[in-house]
Design a protein around this motif. Structure first.
Motif, PDB file in Angstrom:
ATOM      1  N   ASN A 138       0.997  -1.200  -0.028  1.00 17.62           N
ATOM      2  CA  ASN A 138      -0.056   0.067   0.010  1.00 17.62           C
ATOM      3  C   ASN A 138       0.850   1.249   0.072  1.00 17.62           C
ATOM      4  O   ASN A 138       1.563   1.604   1.038  1.00 17.62           O
ATOM      5  N   ARG A 140      -0.470   4.442  -0.972  1.00 21.46           N
ATOM      6  CA  ARG A 140      -1.374   5.704  -0.854  1.00 21.46           C
ATOM      7  C   ARG A 140      -0.724   6.652  -0.141  1.00 21.46           C
ATOM      8  O   ARG A 140      -0.431   6.584   1.139  1.00 21.46           O
ATOM      9  N   LEU A 158       4.898   4.555   5.297  1.00 28.01           N
ATOM     10  CA  LEU A 158       4.731   4.482   3.700  1.00 28.01           C
ATOM     11  C   LEU A 158       6.146   4.306   3.369  1.00 28.01           C
ATOM     12  O   LEU A 158       6.422   3.668   2.192  1.00 28.01           O
TER      13      LEU A 158
END
Length: 293
Positions: A138, A140, A158
């Protein structure tokens, strides 16, 4: 009184009779010896299996040599070899995030896998991935409207996801955490199904249906007593067709019969996972694999 001639006849007759008996007896004995021995009727008996021997390696292949990371692929800032074990390490200063070290020696289908595991640190959370496959993490962007502290944590995560993208996996996992809240269960990483078979459950899946509880192996607390926090634990996974079994220290923890073709995987990579906050280490040693037909 018998005459001499009569006595001779009687003696002769007696001798012939004795000789006949002797000959008859010897022939009978010979005849008995010539007869085949009577067949023995088989008797049925029950034998207990041999005791559990975790050190029995006949038919097994050692997939970690205890010295190097040959055939193992992971971030060397997280994974290293120490005292004969593959060790994953994380700290607040150098967090690992959620990442894996992957065995690149093949993609086993039907197999038995066993190793010893030890977790250190209250936040330690790991597991063994199997029949797993690469998926993109992920990535995003973090929303702008989250609180500053939360945003900082999410942005750090992230970056770790981006850094560890090549080792990001989906698939079956034999879960293991220091607090033993989830240890032994069958979790599906990066999947909508998540926890499929909790510790103590035998579960079946079918297409377009919720998982079905088939039986109970014991309560979570009953099985938890067989797990040794902060010590070495013997972990074994059996993957045979659609049946997946997790065993810790000789006790079955969870079983899944997975017949949902949307999710079930017939083969894939083996990997070791690390995640969790704080200072932690997850150790793995004596890693052995037995391929099944």
């Amino acid at each position: 009184m018998a005459t001499p001639s009569r006595r001779n006849k009687i003696a002769t007759g007696f001798s012939v009779a004795v000789a006949s008996l002797v000959l008859t007896g010897s022939f009978s004995a010979a005849a008995q010896q010539a007869k085949p021995a009577p067949k023995k009727i088989p008797t049925f008996h029950f034998v207990q299996p041999e005791p559990i021997n975790f050190d029995d390696h006949v038919g097994w292949t050692q997939i970690f040599d205890g010295k190097t990371l040959t055939n193992w692929d992971g971030d060397t800032e997280v994974w290293h070899v120490e005292d004969g074990a593959i060790v994953g390490e994380s700290s607040p200063e150098h967090p690992s995030g959620t990442t894996n070290i992957i065995w690149r020696g093949g993609e086993p289908a039907n197999f038995e896998l066993k190793m010893e595991m030890k977790l250190e640190g209250d936040g330690a959370n790991g597991g063994i991935q199997y029949r797993s496959y690469h998926v993109e993490p992920n990535l995003r962007p973090v929303p702008d409207d989250v609180p500053p502290a939360q945003g900082e944590r999410l942005r750090a995560q992230l970056e770790l996801n981006r850094k560890h993208a090549k080792w990001n996996l989906a698939g079956y996992q034999a879960d293991f955490d220091f607090k033993n809240q989830y240890t032994g269960q069958l979790y599906e990483q990066s999947s909508l199904r998540g926890i499929i078979a909790w510790r103590g459950q035998v579960v079946a899946t079918e297409p377009s249906k919720k998982p079905t509880l088939l039986a109970l192996l014991g309560t979570q607390d009953e099985l938890k007593q067989y797990i040794k926090p902060g010590e070495w634990n013997q972990v074994e996974i059996i993957a045979e067709g659609n049946t997946l079994i997790h065993i810790i220290n000789g006790h079955i923890m969870a079983v899944l019969v997975d017949t949902d073709p949307k999710f079930a995987k017939a083969k894939g990579v083996i990997a070791l996972e690390i995640e969790g906050p704080g200072n932690l280490k997850i150790r793995h040693r004596n890693i052995w694999l037995k391929q099944l037909p």
